[in-house]
Design a protein around this motif. Structure first.
Motif, PDB file in Angstrom:
ATOM      1  N   LYS A 105       0.803  -1.220   0.000  1.00 56.12           N
ATOM      2  CA  LYS A 105       0.000   0.000   0.000  1.00 56.12           C
ATOM      3  C   LYS A 105       0.839   1.274   0.000  1.00 56.12           C
ATOM      4  N   ASP A 106       2.132   1.147   0.242  1.00 53.30           N
ATOM      5  CA  ASP A 106       2.964   2.351   0.175  1.00 53.30           C
ATOM      6  C   ASP A 106       3.529   2.575  -1.225  1.00 53.30           C
ATOM      7  N   CYS A 107       3.060   1.805  -2.201  1.00 63.71           N
ATOM      8  CA  CYS A 107       3.551   1.979  -3.573  1.00 63.71           C
ATOM      9  C   CYS A 107       2.964   3.254  -4.178  1.00 63.71           C
ATOM     10  N   ALA A 108       3.581   3.742  -5.224  1.00 60.42           N
ATOM     11  CA  ALA A 108       3.037   4.890  -5.946  1.00 60.42           C
ATOM     12  C   ALA A 108       1.836   4.431  -6.766  1.00 60.42           C
ATOM     13  N   PHE A 109       0.887   5.344  -6.974  1.00 60.79           N
ATOM     14  CA  PHE A 109      -0.294   4.963  -7.748  1.00 60.79           C
ATOM     15  C   PHE A 109       0.091   4.530  -9.161  1.00 60.79           C
ATOM     16  N   GLU A 111       2.481   2.769 -10.075  1.00 62.09           N
ATOM     17  CA  GLU A 111       2.840   1.353 -10.079  1.00 62.09           C
ATOM     18  C   GLU A 111       1.591   0.480 -10.090  1.00 62.09           C
ATOM     19  N   LEU A 112       0.580   0.864  -9.327  1.00 65.21           N
ATOM     20  CA  LEU A 112      -0.665   0.105  -9.310  1.00 65.21           C
ATOM     21  C   LEU A 112      -1.329   0.145 -10.686  1.00 65.21           C
ATOM     22  N   ALA A 113      -1.369   1.318 -11.304  1.00 68.99           N
ATOM     23  CA  ALA A 113      -1.975   1.439 -12.629  1.00 68.99           C
ATOM     24  C   ALA A 113      -1.234   0.568 -13.641  1.00 68.99           C
ATOM     25  N   ARG A 114       0.090   0.552 -13.526  1.00 69.14           N
ATOM     26  CA  ARG A 114       0.897  -0.286 -14.418  1.00 69.14           C
ATOM     27  C   ARG A 114       0.599  -1.769 -14.197  1.00 69.14           C
ATOM     28  N   ALA A 115       0.447  -2.149 -12.929  1.00 67.44           N
ATOM     29  CA  ALA A 115       0.149  -3.543 -12.605  1.00 67.44           C
ATOM     30  C   ALA A 115      -1.207  -3.956 -13.171  1.00 67.44           C
ATOM     31  N   ILE A 116      -2.189  -3.095 -13.069  1.00 65.67           N
ATOM     32  CA  ILE A 116      -3.528  -3.399 -13.595  1.00 65.67           C
ATOM     33  C   ILE A 116      -3.459  -3.642 -15.097  1.00 65.67           C
TER      34      ILE A 116
END
Length: 218
Positions: A105-109, A111-116
């Motif tokens: 949860k401390d990742c940058a947004f 990174e999450l968008a890239r993962a999706i």
């Protein structure tokens, strides 16, 4: 077409923040939110999203069990774990359940968008810190001294019952929630105690907290 996303997290402020960030992306749409494992399963069945962003520790049913049930029934759905926990047990159990990604949860947004976007192409995404844990586990599995968590001896149903016991649910409540008889709940509890070498509900609760099935706030 937009990537259709369900957010599963027991903290409303987290869900709200994620929704705002995700919907700022032109190719993403949040179609639903859930606060526990059971509601996540029901919502996913109803909406059949492309991606479920899944918290690992939630009340009623944790993200690991919810992911397993969702992916057993709806294998085309992609699950990404988004957790504050980098503990080996959570990571490996989520991956065994079929999760396609695991981020902290401390990742940058970004990174999450890239993962999706990556998991939609049937690839797996692990943040660097998580990948390191997975690699270390692969190395240590060849060490005969390495042991799995004692909770691995429990069946999925027994782990589900254990979590509910540790959350303070009464036998009747557990039976009603899991749609099983009171006698069956008692049988599961007895088997759990035998397998975990515990003697009381208090011992089971301590064990569940130690193993991360529930938090101290429960």
């Amino acid at each position: 077409m937009s990537i259709r996303i369900v957010i599963a997290d027991d903290h409303q402020i987290v869900r709200q923040a994620l929704k705002i960030l995700l919907e700022s992306e032109s190719d993403m749409e949040v179609v639903g939110e859930a606060e526990d494992g059971h509601s996540t399963i029901n919502l996913t069945r109803e909406l059949t999203p492309d991606v479920v962003i899944m918290d690992v520790k939630m009340p009623e049913m944790n993200g690991i069990e919810a992911s397993h049930l969702i992916l057993s029934e709806l294998p085309r759905v992609k699950v990404i774990a988004l957790s504050m926990y980098s503990d080996r047990r959570f990571i490996l159990d989520m991956l065994k359940a079929g999760a396609h990604g695991y981020l902290l949860k401390d990742c940058a947004f970004e990174e999450l968008a890239r993962a999706i976007r990556l998991v939609i192409t049937s690839k797996t995404y692990l943040s660097p810190a998580i990948a390191k844990v997975v690699v270390n586990d692969y190395v240590t599995t060849h060490d005969p001294r390495a042991r799995d968590s004692g909770i691995s001896v429990l069946t999925r149903r027994e782990r589900e019952v254990l979590q509910l016991i540790a959350e303070g649910k009464r036998t009747v409540q557990i039976a009603d929630q899991l749609h099983i008889s009171v006698k069956t709940v008692d049988t599961h509890r007895q088997q759990i105690m035998i397998k975990l070498h515990t003697r009381s509900v208090a011992d089971l609760t301590k064990y569940a907290i130690r193993e991360g099935l529930v938090g101290l706030e429960n």
